[in-house]
Scaffold this active site. Structure first.
Site, PDB file in Angstrom:
ATOM      1  N   HIS A 136       3.771  -2.468   3.148  1.00 45.93           N
ATOM      2  CA  HIS A 136       3.823  -1.091   2.633  1.00 45.93           C
ATOM      3  C   HIS A 136       5.148  -0.859   1.922  1.00 45.93           C
ATOM      4  CE1 HIS A 136       0.770  -0.805   5.823  1.00 45.93           C
ATOM      5  NE2 HIS A 136       0.269   0.210   5.121  1.00 45.93           N
ATOM      6  N   ASP A 170       0.821  -1.215   0.000  1.00 42.44           N
ATOM      7  CA  ASP A 170       0.000   0.000   0.000  1.00 42.44           C
ATOM      8  C   ASP A 170       0.853   1.263   0.000  1.00 42.44           C
ATOM      9  OD1 ASP A 170      -2.153  -1.623   0.117  1.00 42.44           O
ATOM     10  OD2 ASP A 170      -3.021  -0.787   1.940  1.00 42.44           O
TER      11      ASP A 170
END
Length: 716
Positions: free
Chosen positions: A252, A99
């Site tokens: 991430h 993300d």
């Protein structure tokens, strides 16, 4: 049709609105374009529309139990809109998802690890990061990975309206089209977790985006790698809860230091492959059609245009910030020079006999007049009250309104009238100089009135033989209107305080046409008044300086003039002034490399005039542009406080200038509005003057309409 019917029809017919003048459209369009660039840059850096609110969990009365206990992928599209379904990742299958990217520092390292193990993954990207790192998106697509939408500015969509949600998705799709030529139907909400965390706030968002064709991907495992708990903790959190169970793992690749994530990724892959897991993308794991589809035609070119404009905005901002810093430096530098040098001039002006013995010889006052019937009587009456011996020569420059007749009818014994064919103000002044009886000539406009002591105060510096010219103190007589008050502030702060500063530096660039005095010898040496420029007063002043004469400012030699009464007239006057001043600067440009007095003016005075008179006003609207941007899109209180501090400093300097000029400061109440409106007008004037000068255009003299409302004042 009767006349009454025709009149009625004309009243009912809608009136066409007049188009704004082109001279306003182009500069204001330029400012609008710069504001758009700032907004685009703000979007790319997640500064515009940034929302840091995060919703807290609430009741789950509207969320179906099957979704809360189902898989991480929610399908609310098409026929599933009323009853969304969820899908699990198949057993022995892992989907790695990343993300908040792409990040220029960490995404390439993640891609290297994935490539080393021949693994495809899902990257949920934000539009803001996509526009700033287009090449990384192309690398992700080229590597066979799948891209999903993570909104444009990363807000919690539970707080956003449907319009804002649609905008977030549409702008991200636009960015993807521009950088990679694809759209994606895969979506992950910011700040999301597993499907069991859905509640009555975020479930409507899932249904809304599903109705618009998006498949929502939550997670099975949250590694909390953004907290940087350590590589071992990240790896441990990624492991399956049940042996052999499929899972969608959240990591991430942006948002901070992701060194632990990259190190943990290698171990996660090795461990799960050793347990027999395969790695793939969401679409492949579910056996669905690919989430990414190529785009063509308008969508593709609109995306490319958006990315191009955003890239321009990102690279333009440092330039704009640099120019804003230059404006600040010039303004504060000018303030500092004024505060240091103006008191020096004020103290010197108070000294009795500073120039030598009092000057008592008669002087000649020249009054060039062209169609001044409304003002000429007031002008001559004010000279009749002078306490200094003068002769007055009125040079009627081909007036067609009876100005010369009024002068003759007044039959003043000290006034001579010269009638000549219209040839412009310089030729009228040259005719007056040729007819002058005395060695010192005072020049004034035909719409100006003097105080009784003006001439006496103006000529006293000529006791010093080195002085070739003297600038007087021009004041706005019609200052009771808002526009008049603004010009009153400008004259005192922008003209008179400047002249004090330039006087101490011995580089006064302009003797106002309304009140100035010259030695005939100085005029003779420079060839008299020239019509090479539209600012003959600036031209002759620079010429006299370059010839080695000294020019000083006599603050007590006050003249009252009628300033333009409308914005249109003000624009016409300042357009001529600024264009003429640019002509004069260009004409005397060789002074920069000259030696002697000309070199002093060229290397000190001319750069100061260019910087303070052209560059700073031309760039000044950037202050208002960043003010508007700051109020609308960033931190409004800090922005307003900064602007208020600048206005306060300007007000303090203006108050000091008013005090030096013995003026009541109550007009300064309009200063904040003047700083906004007046600055834009001067920007438009200067920009158009610059364009006219660069394109070689020729501006004609523009006569202002006068009312004659400024009469001889009572002696201060």
């Amino acid at each position: 049709m009767s006349r009454h019917q025709r009149r009625r029809q004309s009243l009912l017919r809608p009136r066409r609105l007049a188009a704004p003048p082109l001279r306003f459209v182009m500069p204001l369009s330029l400012l609008a374009c710069l504001l758009v660039l700032l907004v685009l840059r703000g979007l790319a850096t997640n500064e515009v529309f940034h929302d840091t609110r995060i919703a807290q969990s609430v009741d789950k009365t509207t969320v179906p139990e099957s979704l809360l206990k189902g898989g991480p992928v929610i399908d609310a599209r098409g026929d599933k809109k009323a009853n969304p379904v969820s899908y699990r990742i198949p057993d022995k299958t892992v989907v790695l998802s990343f993300d908040d990217g792409p990040s220029p520092e960490w995404t390439p390292k993640v891609l290297e690890v994935l490539k080393a193990h021949d693994i495809r993954a899902d990257f949920f990207v934000t539009g803001a990061m996509t526009t700033r790192n287009p090449e990384l998106i192309r690398q992700v697509v080229a590597g066979g990975h799948e891209i999903g939408l993570h909104t444009f500015t990363h807000p919690d969509l539970a707080f956003q309206s449907h319009a804002r949600i649609s905008w977030e998705l549409a702008q991200t799709q636009l960015a993807l089209a521009g950088v990679a030529g694809v759209h994606s139907s895969l979506f992950r909400p910011p700040y999301s977790s597993d499907a069991s965390a859905m509640d009555d706030w975020n479930y409507p968002v899932i249904k809304y985006v599903g109705a618009h064709g998006y498949l929502t991907a939550f997670i099975d495992k949250d590694t909390d790698d953004w907290k940087r708990p350590g590589v071992e903790e990240i790896v441990k959190a990624a492991m399956p809860s049940k042996p052999g169970a499929g899972e969608l793992i959240l990591l991430h690749d942006a948002g901070g230091d992701r060194a632990e994530t990259v190190a943990a990724l290698e171990q996660i892959i090795v461990k799960l492959q050793a347990e027999g897991y395969r790695f793939t993308t969401i679409s492949d794991a579910l056996g669905a059609t690919p989430a990414m589809v190529p785009v063509h035609g308008f969508q593709l070119w609109a995306g490319k245009g958006f990315i191009w404009a955003t890239q321009v905005a990102v690279y333009t901002l440092p330039v704009l910030v640099g120019m804003l810093a230059l404006v600040g430096f010039l303004n504060f530098g000018r303030f500092a020079l004024m505060l240091v040098l103006a008191p020096v001039h004020a103290r010197r002006a108070k000294r009795t006999g500073a120039w030598g013995p009092p000057v008592t010889e008669p002087v000649t006052v020249l009054v060039p007049a062209y169609n001044e019937r409304e003002c000429i009587a007031n002008t001559l009456n004010s000279l009749a009250a002078s306490d200094y011996p003068i002769e007055v020569i009125v040079i009627d420059d081909g007036s067609t309104d009876g100005t010369a007749d009024i002068v003759e009818e007044m039959n003043l014994p000290f006034v001579r009238l010269i009638r000549k064919v219209n040839g412009g103000k310089p030729s009228a002044l040259n005719a007056g100089v040729a007819a002058a009886s005395y060695d010192i000539v005072v020049m004034m406009d035909g719409d100006t009135v003097f105080e009784p002591s003006t001439v006496r105060e103006l000529v006293q510096p000529f006791a010093d033989p080195k002085i070739g010219a003297v600038a007087g103190n021009a004041k706005v007589g019609n200052r009771e209107t808002l526009i008049g008050a603004w010009q009153h502030i400008e004259y005192i702060l922008g003209h008179n305080l400047d002249r004090r500063m330039y006087d101490v530096l011995n580089v006064i660039p302009t003797i106002p046409g309304a009140v100035g005095a010259f030695r005939k010898e100085a005029l003779r040496r420079v060839g008299g008044m020239s019509d090479d420029t539209l600012a003959e007063d600036t031209d002759i002043t620079m010429a006299v300086l370059c010839a080695g004469w000294r020019i000083v400012y006599a603050e007590r030699a006050r003249a009252w003039t009628e300033a333009p009464a409308s914005l249109q007239q003000l624009w016409s006057q300042r357009y001529r002034w600024s264009y003429g001043s640019m002509q004069a600067m260009w004409k005397h440009r060789r002074a920069v490399v000259s030696r002697g007095p000309a070199g002093r003016f060229g290397r000190i005075g001319l750069p100061l005039v260019v910087l303070f008179g052209v560059v700073a006003p031309l760039l000044a609207p950037l202050v208002d542009l960043f003010l508007l941007y700051g109020i609308l899109f960033t931190d409004a209180p800090i922005t307003l406080a900064s602007w208020g501090g600048f206005i306060a400093l300007q007000a303090l300097l203006s108050w000091y200038a008013f005090r030096l000029d013995h003026e009541k400061p109550w007009h300064l109440i309009s200063l904040p509005l003047q700083q906004v409106v007046y600055r834009q007008l001067m920007y438009i004037v200067l920009l158009q003057s610059t364009i006219t000068a660069l394109t070689g255009g020729r501006l004609r003299w523009q006569k202002l309409r006068r009312t004659g409302e400024v009469a001889a004042p009572v002696e201060a």
